[in-house]
Design a protein around this motif. Structure first.
Motif, PDB file in Angstrom:
ATOM      1  N   CYS A  31      78.635 -57.577  24.353  1.00  0.00           N
ATOM      2  CA  CYS A  31      77.897 -56.867  23.303  1.00  0.00           C
ATOM      3  C   CYS A  31      77.047 -55.729  23.873  1.00  0.00           C
ATOM      4  CB  CYS A  31      77.040 -57.819  22.488  1.00  0.00           C
ATOM      5  SG  CYS A  31      78.010 -58.935  21.486  1.00  0.00           S
ATOM      6  N   VAL A  32      77.624 -54.972  24.790  1.00  0.00           N
ATOM      7  CA  VAL A  32      76.954 -53.807  25.355  1.00  0.00           C
ATOM      8  C   VAL A  32      77.890 -52.613  25.288  1.00  0.00           C
ATOM      9  CG1 VAL A  32      75.428 -55.098  26.907  1.00  0.00           C
ATOM     10  CG2 VAL A  32      77.670 -54.361  27.715  1.00  0.00           C
ATOM     11  N   VAL A  33      77.305 -51.432  25.380  1.00  0.00           N
ATOM     12  CA  VAL A  33      78.080 -50.200  25.308  1.00  0.00           C
ATOM     13  C   VAL A  33      78.958 -50.056  26.551  1.00  0.00           C
ATOM     14  CG1 VAL A  33      76.328 -48.747  26.385  1.00  0.00           C
ATOM     15  CG2 VAL A  33      77.954 -47.742  24.817  1.00  0.00           C
ATOM     16  N   MET A  34      80.110 -49.443  26.342  1.00  0.00           N
ATOM     17  CA  MET A  34      80.967 -49.069  27.459  1.00  0.00           C
ATOM     18  C   MET A  34      81.491 -47.670  27.197  1.00  0.00           C
ATOM     19  SD  MET A  34      84.140 -51.579  26.839  1.00  0.00           S
ATOM     20  CE  MET A  34      85.161 -51.488  25.405  1.00  0.00           C
ATOM     21  N   VAL A  35      81.700 -46.938  28.269  1.00  0.00           N
ATOM     22  CA  VAL A  35      82.213 -45.581  28.161  1.00  0.00           C
ATOM     23  C   VAL A  35      83.730 -45.652  28.201  1.00  0.00           C
ATOM     24  CG1 VAL A  35      82.269 -43.294  29.195  1.00  0.00           C
ATOM     25  CG2 VAL A  35      80.168 -44.623  29.262  1.00  0.00           C
ATOM     26  N   LEU A  36      84.362 -45.179  27.149  1.00  0.00           N
ATOM     27  CA  LEU A  36      85.820 -45.167  27.062  1.00  0.00           C
ATOM     28  C   LEU A  36      86.409 -43.897  27.657  1.00  0.00           C
ATOM     29  CD1 LEU A  36      86.133 -46.396  23.368  1.00  0.00           C
ATOM     30  CD2 LEU A  36      86.224 -47.793  25.458  1.00  0.00           C
ATOM     31  N   LEU A  37      85.641 -42.820  27.600  1.00  0.00           N
ATOM     32  CA  LEU A  37      86.098 -41.508  28.073  1.00  0.00           C
ATOM     33  C   LEU A  37      84.942 -40.851  28.829  1.00  0.00           C
ATOM     34  CD1 LEU A  37      88.562 -39.591  27.863  1.00  0.00           C
ATOM     35  CD2 LEU A  37      87.527 -38.657  25.807  1.00  0.00           C
ATOM     36  N   PRO A  38      84.827 -41.101  30.150  1.00  0.00           N
ATOM     37  CA  PRO A  38      83.678 -40.604  30.904  1.00  0.00           C
ATOM     38  C   PRO A  38      83.587 -39.087  31.034  1.00  0.00           C
ATOM     39  CG  PRO A  38      85.176 -41.818  32.333  1.00  0.00           C
ATOM     40  CD  PRO A  38      85.707 -41.925  30.947  1.00  0.00           C
ATOM     41  N   GLU A  39      84.698 -38.392  30.847  1.00  0.00           N
ATOM     42  CA  GLU A  39      84.682 -36.926  30.899  1.00  0.00           C
ATOM     43  C   GLU A  39      85.304 -36.386  29.606  1.00  0.00           C
ATOM     44  OE1 GLU A  39      86.130 -35.423  34.615  1.00  0.00           O
ATOM     45  OE2 GLU A  39      84.823 -36.772  35.736  1.00  0.00           O
ATOM     46  N   PRO A  40      84.516 -36.410  28.530  1.00  0.00           N
ATOM     47  CA  PRO A  40      85.032 -35.994  27.230  1.00  0.00           C
ATOM     48  C   PRO A  40      85.337 -34.499  27.183  1.00  0.00           C
ATOM     49  CG  PRO A  40      82.685 -36.375  27.088  1.00  0.00           C
ATOM     50  CD  PRO A  40      83.104 -36.796  28.452  1.00  0.00           C
ATOM     51  N   PRO A  41      86.261 -34.107  26.310  1.00  0.00           N
ATOM     52  CA  PRO A  41      86.570 -32.682  26.165  1.00  0.00           C
ATOM     53  C   PRO A  41      85.384 -31.915  25.583  1.00  0.00           C
ATOM     54  CG  PRO A  41      87.689 -33.957  24.459  1.00  0.00           C
ATOM     55  CD  PRO A  41      87.041 -34.941  25.390  1.00  0.00           C
ATOM     56  N   ALA A  42      85.375 -30.628  25.824  1.00  0.00           N
ATOM     57  CA  ALA A  42      84.275 -29.761  25.390  1.00  0.00           C
ATOM     58  C   ALA A  42      83.990 -29.890  23.896  1.00  0.00           C
ATOM     59  CB  ALA A  42      84.570 -28.314  25.758  1.00  0.00           C
ATOM     60  N   ALA A  43      84.997 -30.119  23.099  1.00  0.00           N
ATOM     61  CA  ALA A  43      84.810 -30.223  21.651  1.00  0.00           C
ATOM     62  C   ALA A  43      83.895 -31.397  21.268  1.00  0.00           C
ATOM     63  CB  ALA A  43      86.159 -30.374  20.959  1.00  0.00           C
ATOM     64  N   LEU A  44      83.736 -32.393  22.154  1.00  0.00           N
ATOM     65  CA  LEU A  44      82.901 -33.552  21.852  1.00  0.00           C
ATOM     66  C   LEU A  44      81.536 -33.508  22.523  1.00  0.00           C
ATOM     67  CD1 LEU A  44      85.547 -36.426  22.117  1.00  0.00           C
ATOM     68  CD2 LEU A  44      84.659 -35.328  20.059  1.00  0.00           C
ATOM     69  N   HIS A  45      81.275 -32.512  23.343  1.00  0.00           N
ATOM     70  CA  HIS A  45      80.032 -32.465  24.111  1.00  0.00           C
ATOM     71  C   HIS A  45      78.783 -32.558  23.245  1.00  0.00           C
ATOM     72  CE1 HIS A  45      81.767 -30.659  28.078  1.00  0.00           C
ATOM     73  NE2 HIS A  45      82.393 -31.754  27.688  1.00  0.00           N
ATOM     74  N   GLU A  46      78.720 -31.820  22.183  1.00  0.00           N
ATOM     75  CA  GLU A  46      77.515 -31.850  21.346  1.00  0.00           C
ATOM     76  C   GLU A  46      77.327 -33.223  20.710  1.00  0.00           C
ATOM     77  OE1 GLU A  46      73.951 -31.072  19.817  1.00  0.00           O
ATOM     78  OE2 GLU A  46      75.003 -29.913  21.343  1.00  0.00           O
ATOM     79  N   ARG A  47      78.393 -33.836  20.251  1.00  0.00           N
ATOM     80  CA  ARG A  47      78.279 -35.174  19.648  1.00  0.00           C
ATOM     81  C   ARG A  47      77.841 -36.212  20.677  1.00  0.00           C
ATOM     82  NH1 ARG A  47      83.644 -36.197  16.547  1.00  0.00           N
ATOM     83  NH2 ARG A  47      82.685 -38.230  16.264  1.00  0.00           N
ATOM     84  N   VAL A  48      78.313 -36.071  21.923  1.00  0.00           N
ATOM     85  CA  VAL A  48      77.893 -36.981  22.989  1.00  0.00           C
ATOM     86  C   VAL A  48      76.400 -36.807  23.262  1.00  0.00           C
ATOM     87  CG1 VAL A  48      78.136 -37.507  25.443  1.00  0.00           C
ATOM     88  CG2 VAL A  48      80.177 -37.170  24.041  1.00  0.00           C
ATOM     89  N   ARG A  49      75.934 -35.571  23.296  1.00  0.00           N
ATOM     90  CA  ARG A  49      74.502 -35.322  23.505  1.00  0.00           C
ATOM     91  C   ARG A  49      73.662 -35.913  22.373  1.00  0.00           C
ATOM     92  NH1 ARG A  49      76.708 -30.338  25.454  1.00  0.00           N
ATOM     93  NH2 ARG A  49      76.405 -30.209  27.707  1.00  0.00           N
TER      94      ARG A  49
END
Length: 64
Positions: A31-49
């Protein structure tokens, strides 16, 4: 951009997985977060931030 998390800090709110489900997920056993995509594409950068800012425990680290 490179994304990491500290599972020891995670409170399992799930906000990150709801904000960017392709990048973050929740480990069902721990029940903890895990990173599925450690180097996301530029299109997702703002959402990751946004997900990192919304994290109540600050477990998400974004570099780059």
């Amino acid at each position: 951009m490179h994304v990491t998390v500290d599972p020891e800090k995670c409170c399992s709110s799930g906000l990150c997985a709801l904000t960017v489900p392709g990048v973050f997920g929740l480990d069902e056993e721990e029940c903890v977060v895990m990173v599925l995509l450690p180097e996301p594409p530029a299109a997702l950068h703002e959402r990751v931030r946004v997900a990192a800012r919304r994290c109540p425990t600050g477990t998400i680290e974004v570099r780059g």
